[in-house]
Design an enzyme around this catalytic site. Structure first.
Site, PDB file in Angstrom:
ATOM      1  N   HIS A 149       0.816  -1.213   0.000  1.00 24.08           N
ATOM      2  CA  HIS A 149       0.000   0.000   0.000  1.00 24.08           C
ATOM      3  C   HIS A 149       0.855   1.270   0.000  1.00 24.08           C
ATOM      4  O   HIS A 149       0.387   2.327  -0.448  1.00 24.08           O
ATOM      5  CB  HIS A 149      -0.901   0.049   1.237  1.00 24.08           C
ATOM      6  CG  HIS A 149      -2.126  -0.812   1.158  1.00 24.08           C
ATOM      7  ND1 HIS A 149      -2.885  -0.939   0.015  1.00 24.08           N
ATOM      8  CD2 HIS A 149      -2.744  -1.571   2.106  1.00 24.08           C
ATOM      9  CE1 HIS A 149      -3.911  -1.738   0.258  1.00 24.08           C
ATOM     10  NE2 HIS A 149      -3.851  -2.141   1.517  1.00 24.08           N
ATOM     11  N   TYR A 151     -10.981  -8.631  -1.183  1.00 26.54           N
ATOM     12  CA  TYR A 151     -10.310  -9.294  -0.068  1.00 26.54           C
ATOM     13  C   TYR A 151     -10.488 -10.803  -0.193  1.00 26.54           C
ATOM     14  O   TYR A 151     -11.500 -11.293  -0.700  1.00 26.54           O
ATOM     15  CB  TYR A 151     -10.914  -8.843   1.262  1.00 26.54           C
ATOM     16  CG  TYR A 151     -10.526  -7.456   1.726  1.00 26.54           C
ATOM     17  CD1 TYR A 151      -9.203  -7.026   1.712  1.00 26.54           C
ATOM     18  CD2 TYR A 151     -11.492  -6.577   2.212  1.00 26.54           C
ATOM     19  CE1 TYR A 151      -8.860  -5.754   2.158  1.00 26.54           C
ATOM     20  CE2 TYR A 151     -11.152  -5.309   2.673  1.00 26.54           C
ATOM     21  CZ  TYR A 151      -9.826  -4.902   2.639  1.00 26.54           C
ATOM     22  OH  TYR A 151      -9.484  -3.653   3.092  1.00 26.54           O
TER      23      TYR A 151
END
Length: 350
Positions: free
Chosen positions: A304, A316
């Protein structure tokens, strides 16, 4: 009047079918707030979730959604031209199936028919309006919710949405604190420090092995296509650059913050605050290595960071990541969980 047994059975079947049809879960999501705001410091938006169906719902407190106060990208904010403010908040690792397995009340919101829940969101730390400027904006909240059934299976449910409009003027962004030398651990017990040292070592191994694999496999392989989709040189080069950056990180020098108590979330980071990782409840219940592991979580969060490629959370979980690789490889190479599962390689793929 007497009915035959066959007719009674038929009528009972019709009655049961009618009941099943009438039991329809439904949610409405409303967004409210001031009509005008002078300075983003005062930008407080309230979401109200209403159970408009006829059954009690057990809803996951997904950190990306309006039931969480975590500064994630929960809102779609647009001006009259469709322009959006810059997102400056955090990105989190979350596995709905794991959260659904918990008995911790903090992982869910339970709403009976007609019940509502209000959540206030401070957007001052989440969005920067400098580039888009003063003016009128429309606020719409993410409306996908995950309903947990009695057997702990998960059913997606989209809420009907009511948006909010507000004018923003004055200060359009808050100043971020200057980065400086930080402690390695924040609020971490001695036991958790030991666990984090092991996780950092495992993440270093995962990153090095993933990079080595990519450097030695420059064409389509099962492992690559499972997580990143059809092999295309340009996309492969993007993944390679991500793992080159991640592998160059020294995970043991990160700052680890243990103050998050959210049971269903693993961890989160602010992409621009390199090396600072906040660990939450799910992280401590994960194994050091393997699927959705502590070491893998650090790979997820590291991807990230802007300097490592700045991945997003499009989906996810392993099943979601595999489906994304098949349907949208361009998003798969930008998906944090895809990077984690590629690095964990569990079960092992060649």
């Amino acid at each position: 009047m007497q009915f035959s047994s066959s007719l009674r059975s038929a009528l009972a079947a019709v009655f049961v079918a009618a009941l099943s049809v009438s039991a329809s879960p439904a949610l409405t999501l409303k967004v409210a707030g001031p009509d005008s705001v002078n300075g983003v410091d005062n930008l407080k938006i309230v979401t109200t979730l209403v159970n408009t169906g006829d059954e009690t719902l057990k809803i996951l407190n997904d950190p990306r959604g309006p039931l969480s106060t975590l500064a994630t990208d929960t809102f779609s904010i647009t001006d009259a031209t469709g322009s959006r403010p810059a997102f400056t908040g955090v990105k989190a690792k979350y596995v709905p199936a794991y959260a659904a397995s918990l008995d911790d009340a903090s992982a869910f919101t339970i709403l009976a028919p007609g019940e509502t829940v209000d959540v206030t969101h401070d957007l001052s730390t989440t969005y920067n309006f400098t580039a888009t400027g003063e003016g009128a904006y429309n606020f719409e909240a993410r409306n996908l919710f995950h309903i947990v059934d009695s057997d702990k299976t998960i059913t997606p449910l989209y809420a009907d949405v009511e948006t909010h409009a507000a004018k923003i003027s004055g200060k359009l962004a808050i100043a971020k604190p200057a980065l400086q030398k930080r402690a390695t651990f924040v609020g971490c017990s001695a036991t958790r420090q030991t666990q984090l040292n092991a996780a950092a070592s495992q993440a270093q191994t995962y990153a090095a092995n993933a990079l080595s694999y990519l450097n030695s496999h420059t064409s389509s392989t099962t492992r690559y296509t499972t997580w990143f989709g059809t092999f295309v040189t340009s996309r492969y080069s993007t993944v390679l650059s991500h793992f080159s950056s991640i592998s160059s990180n020294t995970f043991s020098s990160y700052t680890f913050d243990c103050t998050c108590s959210d049971a269903g979330t693993y961890a989160f980071v602010n992409p621009s605050n390199f090396g600072y990782v906040t660990l939450c409840g799910a992280f401590w219940n994960a194994p050091v290595a393997g699927t959705d592991s502590r070491g893998g979580t650090l790979i997820h969060e590291s991807s990230h960071f802007t300097r490592n490629g700045g991945t997003d959370d499009h989906v996810y979980g392993q099943a979601g990541a595999q489906s994304l690789a098949r349907s949208n490889p361009a998003q798969a190479i930008d998906n944090a969980d895809s990077h984690e599962y590629f690095a964990e390689n569990n079960p092992a793929l060649a």
